[in-house]
Scaffold this motif. Structure first.
Motif, PDB file in Angstrom:
ATOM      1  N   LYS A  35     -44.062  73.622 -83.440  1.00 46.70           N
ATOM      2  CA  LYS A  35     -44.646  74.485 -84.218  1.00 46.70           C
ATOM      3  C   LYS A  35     -45.747  73.237 -83.991  1.00 46.70           C
ATOM      4  N   GLY A  36     -45.983  71.964 -83.119  1.00 45.41           N
ATOM      5  CA  GLY A  36     -46.778  71.578 -83.052  1.00 45.41           C
ATOM      6  C   GLY A  36     -47.068  70.155 -82.967  1.00 45.41           C
ATOM      7  N   ASP A  37     -47.643  69.327 -83.692  1.00 48.02           N
ATOM      8  CA  ASP A  37     -47.276  68.121 -83.343  1.00 48.02           C
ATOM      9  C   ASP A  37     -46.219  67.305 -84.285  1.00 48.02           C
ATOM     10  N   ARG A  38     -44.693  67.037 -83.629  1.00 51.95           N
ATOM     11  CA  ARG A  38     -43.593  66.736 -84.701  1.00 51.95           C
ATOM     12  C   ARG A  38     -42.825  67.862 -85.220  1.00 51.95           C
ATOM     13  N   ASP A  39     -43.739  68.186 -85.223  1.00 55.12           N
ATOM     14  CA  ASP A  39     -42.687  70.362 -86.167  1.00 55.12           C
ATOM     15  C   ASP A  39     -41.474  70.920 -85.097  1.00 55.12           C
ATOM     16  N   VAL A  40     -40.843  71.460 -85.256  1.00 49.80           N
ATOM     17  CA  VAL A  40     -39.455  72.136 -84.526  1.00 49.80           C
ATOM     18  C   VAL A  40     -39.207  74.169 -85.640  1.00 49.80           C
ATOM     19  N   TYR A  62     -44.836  62.949 -95.216  1.00 49.15           N
ATOM     20  CA  TYR A  62     -46.066  62.732 -94.897  1.00 49.15           C
ATOM     21  C   TYR A  62     -46.708  63.300 -93.390  1.00 49.15           C
ATOM     22  N   ALA A  63     -47.753  63.463 -93.357  1.00 51.33           N
ATOM     23  CA  ALA A  63     -48.782  64.669 -92.874  1.00 51.33           C
ATOM     24  C   ALA A  63     -48.245  64.644 -91.536  1.00 51.33           C
ATOM     25  N   VAL A  64     -47.858  65.342 -90.573  1.00 46.47           N
ATOM     26  CA  VAL A  64     -48.675  64.977 -89.404  1.00 46.47           C
ATOM     27  C   VAL A  64     -49.339  66.116 -88.835  1.00 46.47           C
ATOM     28  N   GLY A  65     -49.774  66.313 -87.942  1.00 46.27           N
ATOM     29  CA  GLY A  65     -51.266  67.632 -86.604  1.00 46.27           C
ATOM     30  C   GLY A  65     -52.130  67.232 -86.880  1.00 46.27           C
ATOM     31  N   PRO A  66     -53.049  67.830 -86.422  1.00 45.11           N
ATOM     32  CA  PRO A  66     -54.783  67.070 -86.956  1.00 45.11           C
ATOM     33  C   PRO A  66     -54.536  66.763 -88.115  1.00 45.11           C
ATOM     34  N   ASP A  67     -55.472  65.176 -88.172  1.00 47.32           N
ATOM     35  CA  ASP A  67     -55.746  64.333 -89.384  1.00 47.32           C
ATOM     36  C   ASP A  67     -55.037  64.466 -90.231  1.00 47.32           C
ATOM     37  N   ALA A  68     -54.062  64.181 -89.700  1.00 49.30           N
ATOM     38  CA  ALA A  68     -52.892  63.576 -90.208  1.00 49.30           C
ATOM     39  C   ALA A  68     -52.955  61.827 -90.319  1.00 49.30           C
ATOM     40  N   GLU A  69     -53.547  61.144 -89.741  1.00 51.53           N
ATOM     41  CA  GLU A  69     -53.833  59.675 -90.807  1.00 51.53           C
ATOM     42  C   GLU A  69     -55.134  59.855 -91.733  1.00 51.53           C
ATOM     43  N   THR A  70     -55.965  60.567 -91.781  1.00 46.33           N
ATOM     44  CA  THR A  70     -56.556  60.943 -93.500  1.00 46.33           C
ATOM     45  C   THR A  70     -56.329  61.449 -94.030  1.00 46.33           C
TER      46      THR A  70
END
Length: 268
Positions: A33-38, A155-163
């Motif tokens: 479903k995107g970065d590190r999501d299933v 914690y956030a994953v996907g676009p702009d996760a670091e911010t």
């Protein structure tokens, strides 16, 4: 108000069907479903089954599922997360839930959270209190932050996760210095159910969708929790941050949250 409670048996039966499927069936194939999501095949199967079941039982009420979106009325609708904590579920961890709410306008008025592998069903209807396996529950009476168990959302994953994770990390740092323990279960529905049951003293989720929180918000609120958004306003289905706290700890936890915001702003 009584009409809300009348919908509880239907909601309980719907989540029972889903929980039975989770116990009896395998997750099936997984898709990204995107970065590190299933998402699993069973997520879709449960959502389709409950959409059909609830459409038959309550044809005048719409439906919004996490995986396949809305259908029917938008003013009064069932909101479903078929498997909250899919990443846990597919790895055999029992910290996962079925989360179903009845939402009117922007407010959840009925909620059921089924924990299929922990033998627990949490229910609430507006004005009728919260229950676990039929027994009335309330939030904890913890008054000291040093005795608090606080759940923090993933914690956030996907676009702009670091911010986006800067605030999560700053908040974790603030809480770690003051609370007894921090927990990260991987299921927002479970966090809110355990807050309602007095097992946790706060459940803090810094980004969410309506299906993540709807049932847990009404259950926590009916158990006596303060449930607000990141601006301190009453939480509703448009909120993207959920801060659910036992009343006596609201001020100190909000202070930690505001301090974390300041730390992130000063670092930029």
């Amino acid at each position: 108000m009584s009409s809300y409670k009348e919908h509880l048996p239907i909601a309980v039966e719907a989540t029972r069907r889903a929980a039975e499927a989770m116990r009896q069936q395998s997750p099936g194939a997984l898709a990204s479903k995107g970065d590190r999501d299933v998402v699993s095949e069973l997520d879709y199967a449960i959502e389709r089954d409950l959409r059909a079941f609830l459409s038959t039982e309550t044809p005048d009420i719409g439906f919004h599922g996490e995986e396949e979106g809305p259908s029917g009325s938008s003013s009064k609708r069932w909101v479903l997360d078929p498997i909250d904590g899919t990443s846990n579920y597919v790895r055999g961890l029992p910290l996962c839930a079925v989360s179903l709410a009845l939402v009117q306008g922007n407010e959840a008025v009925v909620g059921v959270i089924e924990l299929p592998f922990l033998s627990a069903t949490y229910t609430a209807a507006k004005g009728w209190g919260a229950h676990a396996n039929g027994q009335r529950i309330t939030v904890s009476n913890t008054t000291c932050l040093s005795q608090a168990l606080v759940a923090v959302g993933d914690y956030a994953v996907g676009p702009d996760a670091e911010t986006r994770n800067q605030l999560r990390l700053a908040l974790t740092g603030q809480l770690a210095a003051e609370v007894q323990r921090i927990r990260m279960t991987g299921s927002a529905a479970l966090d809110l159910a355990w807050l309602a049951h007095g097992k946790l003293d706060a459940a803090l989720t810094l980004s969410n969708h309506p299906w993540d929180m709807a049932s847990g918000v009404i259950i926590a609120r009916e158990a006596g929790a303060v449930v607000i958004d990141g601006h301190g306003a009453r939480h509703d289905m448009t909120s993207t941050t959920t801060l659910a706290i036992t009343p006596e700890l609201t001020d100190p936890i909000l202070a930690a949250y505001q301090k974390a915001i300041t730390i992130v702003a000063d670092a930029r």
